[in-house]
Write a protein that holds these residues in place. Structure first.
Motif, PDB file in Angstrom:
ATOM      1  N   PRO A 111     -13.750 -11.852  -4.119  1.00  0.00           N
ATOM      2  CA  PRO A 111     -12.649 -12.581  -4.788  1.00  0.00           C
ATOM      3  C   PRO A 111     -11.445 -11.694  -5.092  1.00  0.00           C
ATOM      4  O   PRO A 111     -10.323 -12.186  -5.192  1.00  0.00           O
ATOM      5  CB  PRO A 111     -13.309 -13.103  -6.070  1.00  0.00           C
ATOM      6  CG  PRO A 111     -14.762 -13.174  -5.750  1.00  0.00           C
ATOM      7  CD  PRO A 111     -15.036 -12.022  -4.822  1.00  0.00           C
ATOM      8  N   ARG A 112     -11.683 -10.372  -5.246  1.00  0.00           N
ATOM      9  CA  ARG A 112     -10.560  -9.491  -5.557  1.00  0.00           C
ATOM     10  C   ARG A 112      -9.595  -9.346  -4.380  1.00  0.00           C
ATOM     11  O   ARG A 112      -8.430  -9.012  -4.554  1.00  0.00           O
ATOM     12  CB  ARG A 112     -11.085  -8.112  -5.976  1.00  0.00           C
ATOM     13  CG  ARG A 112     -11.808  -8.132  -7.320  1.00  0.00           C
ATOM     14  CD  ARG A 112     -12.339  -6.764  -7.669  1.00  0.00           C
ATOM     15  NE  ARG A 112     -13.340  -6.315  -6.723  1.00  0.00           N
ATOM     16  CZ  ARG A 112     -13.961  -5.122  -6.785  1.00  0.00           C
ATOM     17  NH1 ARG A 112     -13.644  -4.284  -7.749  1.00  0.00           N
ATOM     18  NH2 ARG A 112     -14.865  -4.806  -5.892  1.00  0.00           N
ATOM     19  N   LEU A 113     -10.135  -9.604  -3.150  1.00  0.00           N
ATOM     20  CA  LEU A 113      -9.245  -9.519  -1.986  1.00  0.00           C
ATOM     21  C   LEU A 113      -8.323 -10.734  -1.873  1.00  0.00           C
ATOM     22  O   LEU A 113      -7.368 -10.724  -1.089  1.00  0.00           O
ATOM     23  CB  LEU A 113     -10.079  -9.400  -0.701  1.00  0.00           C
ATOM     24  CG  LEU A 113     -10.928  -8.138  -0.561  1.00  0.00           C
ATOM     25  CD1 LEU A 113     -11.734  -8.185   0.730  1.00  0.00           C
ATOM     26  CD2 LEU A 113     -10.023  -6.904  -0.587  1.00  0.00           C
ATOM     27  N   MET A 114      -8.626 -11.759  -2.653  1.00  0.00           N
ATOM     28  CA  MET A 114      -7.818 -12.984  -2.597  1.00  0.00           C
ATOM     29  C   MET A 114      -6.374 -12.717  -3.018  1.00  0.00           C
ATOM     30  O   MET A 114      -5.449 -13.373  -2.541  1.00  0.00           O
ATOM     31  CB  MET A 114      -8.459 -14.039  -3.507  1.00  0.00           C
ATOM     32  CG  MET A 114      -7.728 -15.359  -3.549  1.00  0.00           C
ATOM     33  SD  MET A 114      -8.596 -16.514  -4.640  1.00  0.00           S
ATOM     34  CE  MET A 114      -7.458 -17.880  -4.623  1.00  0.00           C
ATOM     35  N   THR A 115      -6.173 -11.748  -3.905  1.00  0.00           N
ATOM     36  CA  THR A 115      -4.819 -11.481  -4.421  1.00  0.00           C
ATOM     37  C   THR A 115      -3.986 -10.615  -3.479  1.00  0.00           C
ATOM     38  O   THR A 115      -2.789 -10.457  -3.700  1.00  0.00           O
ATOM     39  CB  THR A 115      -4.913 -10.795  -5.789  1.00  0.00           C
ATOM     40  OG1 THR A 115      -5.630  -9.555  -5.636  1.00  0.00           O
ATOM     41  CG2 THR A 115      -5.609 -11.695  -6.791  1.00  0.00           C
ATOM     42  N   VAL A 116      -4.610 -10.036  -2.455  1.00  0.00           N
ATOM     43  CA  VAL A 116      -3.873  -9.106  -1.588  1.00  0.00           C
ATOM     44  C   VAL A 116      -2.723  -9.775  -0.852  1.00  0.00           C
ATOM     45  O   VAL A 116      -1.591  -9.262  -0.840  1.00  0.00           O
ATOM     46  CB  VAL A 116      -4.853  -8.427  -0.611  1.00  0.00           C
ATOM     47  CG1 VAL A 116      -4.088  -7.604   0.421  1.00  0.00           C
ATOM     48  CG2 VAL A 116      -5.828  -7.542  -1.375  1.00  0.00           C
ATOM     49  N   PRO A 117      -2.920 -10.939  -0.189  1.00  0.00           N
ATOM     50  CA  PRO A 117      -1.777 -11.564   0.499  1.00  0.00           C
ATOM     51  C   PRO A 117      -0.619 -11.893  -0.440  1.00  0.00           C
ATOM     52  O   PRO A 117       0.554 -11.703  -0.086  1.00  0.00           O
ATOM     53  CB  PRO A 117      -2.382 -12.833   1.105  1.00  0.00           C
ATOM     54  CG  PRO A 117      -3.842 -12.540   1.228  1.00  0.00           C
ATOM     55  CD  PRO A 117      -4.176 -11.696   0.039  1.00  0.00           C
ATOM     56  N   ALA A 118      -0.948 -12.386  -1.647  1.00  0.00           N
ATOM     57  CA  ALA A 118       0.111 -12.724  -2.611  1.00  0.00           C
ATOM     58  C   ALA A 118       0.867 -11.479  -3.032  1.00  0.00           C
ATOM     59  O   ALA A 118       2.099 -11.501  -3.187  1.00  0.00           O
ATOM     60  CB  ALA A 118      -0.482 -13.425  -3.821  1.00  0.00           C
ATOM     61  N   ALA A 119       0.130 -10.360  -3.232  1.00  0.00           N
ATOM     62  CA  ALA A 119       0.801  -9.119  -3.639  1.00  0.00           C
ATOM     63  C   ALA A 119       1.710  -8.610  -2.543  1.00  0.00           C
ATOM     64  O   ALA A 119       2.858  -8.213  -2.785  1.00  0.00           O
ATOM     65  CB  ALA A 119      -0.255  -8.069  -4.003  1.00  0.00           C
ATOM     66  N   LEU A 120       1.196  -8.628  -1.303  1.00  0.00           N
ATOM     67  CA  LEU A 120       2.040  -8.184  -0.189  1.00  0.00           C
ATOM     68  C   LEU A 120       3.258  -9.089  -0.026  1.00  0.00           C
ATOM     69  O   LEU A 120       4.376  -8.621   0.231  1.00  0.00           O
ATOM     70  CB  LEU A 120       1.215  -8.158   1.100  1.00  0.00           C
ATOM     71  CG  LEU A 120       0.119  -7.082   1.178  1.00  0.00           C
ATOM     72  CD1 LEU A 120      -0.714  -7.261   2.446  1.00  0.00           C
ATOM     73  CD2 LEU A 120       0.744  -5.689   1.142  1.00  0.00           C
ATOM     74  N   GLY A 121       3.071 -10.410  -0.152  1.00  0.00           N
ATOM     75  CA  GLY A 121       4.191 -11.338  -0.050  1.00  0.00           C
ATOM     76  C   GLY A 121       5.238 -11.115  -1.126  1.00  0.00           C
ATOM     77  O   GLY A 121       6.441 -11.210  -0.870  1.00  0.00           O
ATOM     78  N   SER A 122       4.772 -10.796  -2.332  1.00  0.00           N
ATOM     79  CA  SER A 122       5.721 -10.529  -3.425  1.00  0.00           C
ATOM     80  C   SER A 122       6.584  -9.312  -3.116  1.00  0.00           C
ATOM     81  O   SER A 122       7.790  -9.303  -3.370  1.00  0.00           O
ATOM     82  CB  SER A 122       4.960 -10.317  -4.741  1.00  0.00           C
ATOM     83  OG  SER A 122       4.252 -11.478  -5.105  1.00  0.00           O
ATOM     84  N   LEU A 123       5.954  -8.266  -2.581  1.00  0.00           N
ATOM     85  CA  LEU A 123       6.717  -7.051  -2.256  1.00  0.00           C
ATOM     86  C   LEU A 123       7.718  -7.305  -1.126  1.00  0.00           C
ATOM     87  O   LEU A 123       8.843  -6.805  -1.140  1.00  0.00           O
ATOM     88  CB  LEU A 123       5.754  -5.929  -1.878  1.00  0.00           C
ATOM     89  CG  LEU A 123       4.800  -5.473  -2.999  1.00  0.00           C
ATOM     90  CD1 LEU A 123       3.890  -4.360  -2.496  1.00  0.00           C
ATOM     91  CD2 LEU A 123       5.590  -5.010  -4.213  1.00  0.00           C
TER      92      LEU A 123
END
Length: 797
Positions: A111-123
């Motif tokens: 579940p912790r990998l779920m936030t990776v795309p959102a974090a990359l998209g934010s940057l």
């Protein structure tokens, strides 16, 4: 929020149907997320997964809907298209990364990998989202108007601060590269830093301009804060998204949609302000230095120090850019207060200086002056020569003024000098003396020596007396601001010009009506149409001289040759006004053509009366420069001559050299048309303009009038006598009649007769007289002449 929704709904009444569907989805998404979240937590097994899928699908639909609304605003907005284009790009990236995050969440991964795309998209979306809110309050001028360099440096310094916090919270598990913290959490830290900076940028944009009046910036800032809150919540929960993230994100999407739907509100933008961005860069550098100091004194990971150093480097570059912008800004502000042509202070700078001096309460003197007959220099020698003259005057006067005096150019040929007044009862004699010295020597212009005169207006300001509460009646008591003081000096200067007084000091008893000039213009307009303008006539007499040794015999000396028509204003309140008292005003307000036509009509009508009485008097009428360019003038002259049955050869139309040179082709066409009617054309005030005798052969003229400035010095100045003699001789060679003006004594008359001048005019014969006075003078003059001839004949026997 309610008001924003109402306004948005009103805006939707003009929107297409598919947009209504999209907005409805955004509105339903918030409560839908809450309901689905509660149901998902209450369900078990398959039911819980179905509720989760429904919740993810609703959020995905809301993401796409929000992007659709922003794209719609981009197409509809013209004034803010660039802003919404950047927001549309940022939201497209966030939508794509959000969908990737939701799809990843439905797979059996950590579940912790779920936030990776959102974090990359934010940057990835950060540059566009940041530039959009910064550009909202700025225009596109300046270096780095979006302040992106400062934004990236700010993110780095916040990352460094978050790294310090993480290192202190788990000191034993942290290595050189924060290896004790999972990389998804590290990525969340960078994402959180980016959203923190985005929120601060939006709030800053609202505070440094009037953008805070626009509710849309607050909606966007709130949406940024809610989206960033989800990432910060995940960071605090070891990379796990909190349960409230989806409803909060849905609310953020709704706020963005409301912001896009609200009508555009005009807010004045400003250029990139180096001062504001310098403060931001200084804060980043200070914070980064603080982190570096902590890194040296404690066991902070090297990657944190590296982020701090990068932020310092980025903001330092921004500070260097700002330094260059500040230098350029100072130079541009100085240029904005400087006259481009002369290098003196311009009108804006002078008013600022006056305002500052008035605020200090120190007594001062304001002198306003302009160059007499400057227009003739421009018309005769060209505008480049006129510009050269203005620069020469500026340089010469500046060298003679005291160091504390300020010289400014108000516009055209009008200047002003602000200087200090030492004693309470006097003016500043140094400035007035400098003005006299400036024009005492001639100016060398286009190969000729040119003398100029000044018309000077002076006003003095002193603070009101404070000791006894008494008020004064002087100019300083009435000047409330710099503009009022400038009007006082300008009024005095115009009084000096109108009455040929040289210099005039402002006197409230004489100049108490600031609109006196405008009232006089209105009175002059009325005078033209109500018969207040009267024409006086000054006789022109033959000298009895014969051209050369051949040709027809000249008329006897003293015989009337003609008369010049000269206008006077019979003012109902001020009495009889001379031309110098109102013609400059008429010229500056476009009334010269009307006056010329009125004088011409009166002169031809008077000729008809004289012809009825048995006298054929040739009359000369002055034409203004504007009238000479009027193609309808020949038709007017023809109509007048036909109406009053006056032969065209009895009318002489006088034009000046500068009027002919103003627009040679147009004026020559009018002169040729007048000559075709049979009227005579005369060059008036010859020698005061900038033409030459060789040009006369190209002009269809029959008469040349010598200016009085030559005749008055004829007996005392050998050079003037030589000029007059050669001018008369060459004019006769060109078969031109020569009339000398300003003859005031018999000796000058005899000298002109000896030089074969044809006719003379001046106070020696008579001053300008009204028609009945002219008739009386002529009758008496002819009677006296007849008696003198009879006495001479008797003595000869």
């Amino acid at each position: 929020m309610a008001e924003s929704l109402v306004s948005s709904v009103r805006n939707l009444t003009r929107a297409p149907r598919h947009l209504l569907t999209v907005v409805s989805l955004l509105i339903v998404a918030v409560p839908g997320q809450i309901v689905l979240g509660v149901c998902g937590r209450a369900g078990q097994g398959t039911h819980q997964r179905l509720w989760s899928i429904a919740q993810v699908s609703l959020l995905a639909a809301a993401l796409a809907a929000a992007w659709w609304v922003i794209a719609w605003r981009t197409r509809r907005s013209l004034a803010e298209r660039r802003i919404w284009e950047m927001l549309s790009v940022a939201w497209a990236v966030l939508t794509a990364s959000g969908l990737a995050m939701l799809i990843l969440g439905l797979t059996p991964v950590d579940p912790r990998l779920m936030t990776v795309p959102a974090a990359l998209g934010s940057l990835i979306a950060f540059p566009w989202a940041y530039r959009a809110v910064v550009r909202w309050s700025r225009d596109s001028t300046g270096v780095d108007p979006d302040d992106l360099l400062n934004g990236i440096s700010s993110v780095l310094v916040v990352v460094a601060v978050i790294g310090c916090v993480l290192a202190w919270s788990a000191p034993r598990t942290v290595g050189l590269m924060l290896s004790g913290i999972a990389w998804p959490e590290q990525l969340l830290g960078v994402q959180s830093a980016a959203w923190i900076i985005l929120v601060l940028a939006a709030l800053t944009a609202a505070s440094v301009s009037r953008l805070w009046l626009d509710a849309r910036i607050w909606l966007v800032a709130s949406a940024y804060a809610m989206i960033g809150a989800g990432g910060i919540g995940a960071l605090m929960r070891n990379g796990m998204l909190p349960g409230w993230a989806f409803p909060v994100w849905s609310l953020a999407l709704l706020l963005m949609g409301v912001a896009a739907l609200r009508p555009v509100r005009f807010v004045p933008t400003q250029a990139s302000d180096p001062v504001t961005s310098t403060v931001g860069a200084f804060v980043v550098v200070s914070t980064g230095l603080g982190v570096l100091v902590i890194a040296v004194l404690s066991h902070v990971p090297g990657v944190v120090a590296l982020a701090a150093a990068a932020s310092i480097l980025g903001s330092s570059v921004r500070l260097l850019i700002n330094l260059r912008e500040l230098v350029q800004l100072a130079a541009s502000r100085a240029e904005a207060l400087t006259d481009d042509l002369t290098g003196a202070t311009n009108r804006r700078g002078l008013l600022q200086h006056l305002h500052a001096r008035l605020g200090q309460g120190q007594p001062l003197q304001l002198v306003v002056f302009d160059l007499d007959h400057f227009k003739e220099v421009n018309d005769g020698l060209g505008h480049s020569a006129g510009d050269d003259l203005l620069r020469m005057v500026t340089r010469r006067l500046r060298s003679k003024l005291p160091p504390t005096a300020l010289l400014g150019r108000l516009g055209g040929d009008e200047f002003a000098v602000v200087s200090s007044v030492d004693d309470r009862d006097g003016s500043d004699p140094v400035t007035l003396a400098a003005l006299k010295e400036t024009v005492a020597e001639p100016f060398l212009l286009s190969g000729m020596s040119l003398h100029i005169d000044l018309s000077v207006g002076v006003t003095i300001w002193r603070p009101p007396a404070q000791d006894d509460g008494a008020t004064t009646s002087t100019a300083e008591a009435e000047a409330e601001d710099a503009a009022s003081l400038l009007r006082q000096a300008d009024t005095a200067m115009y009084d000096a010009k109108r009455n040929d007084l040289g210099a005039v000091t402002y006197d409230p008893s004489r100049h108490d009506d600031p609109r006196g000039l405008l009232s006089m213009v209105g009175e002059l307009r009325k005078a033209i149409s109500t018969g207040q303008l009267r024409v006086h006539y000054q006789p022109q007499l033959h000298t009895g001289s014969r051209r050369g040794g051949a040709g027809p015999a000249a008329p006897a000396a003293g015989v009337l040759a003609g008369a010049e028509a000269l206008v006077r204003w019979h003012h109902p309140r001020l009495g009889l006004l001379m031309p110098g008292q109102f013609l400059p005003l008429a010229e500056s307000h476009g009334l010269m053509d009307s006056i010329t036509r009125e004088v011409l009509a009166q002169a031809v009508a008077q000729q008809a009366l004289w012809r009825t009485a048995g006298r054929d008097v040739r009359v000369s009428v002055n034409l203004s420069a504007g009238t000479l360019l009027d193609a309808s003038l020949p038709h007017l002259v023809e109509d007048l001559l036909h109406r009053y049955q006056v032969p065209a050869t009895s009318l002489v139309l006088e034009v000046t050299e500068t009027a002919l040179l103003r627009e040679p082709e147009r004026s020559l066409a009018v002169v040729e048309a007048l000559r075709a009617l049979g009227a005579q054309v005369s060059i008036d005030d010859f020698g005061t303009g900038y033409s030459s005798l060789t040009q006369l052969r190209q002009l269809p003229v029959s008469e040349l009038k010598l200016d009085r400035s030559f005749t008055v010095d004829l007996l005392t100045d050998a050079r003037a006598a030589a000029i007059v003699a050669n001018t008369i001789a060459l004019a006769h060679d060109l078969e031109l009649r020569v009339v000398a003006e300003g003859v005031e004594d018999a000796s000058t008359l005899d000298a002109l007769a000896g030089l074969a001048c044809d006719e003379t005019q001046g106070y020696l014969h008579a001053k300008p007289l009204p028609p009945d006075g002219f008739d009386a003078w002529l009758k008496a003059y002819e009677q006296t002449s007849a008696e003198a001839e009879e006495d001479l004949a008797t003595a000869g026997r």
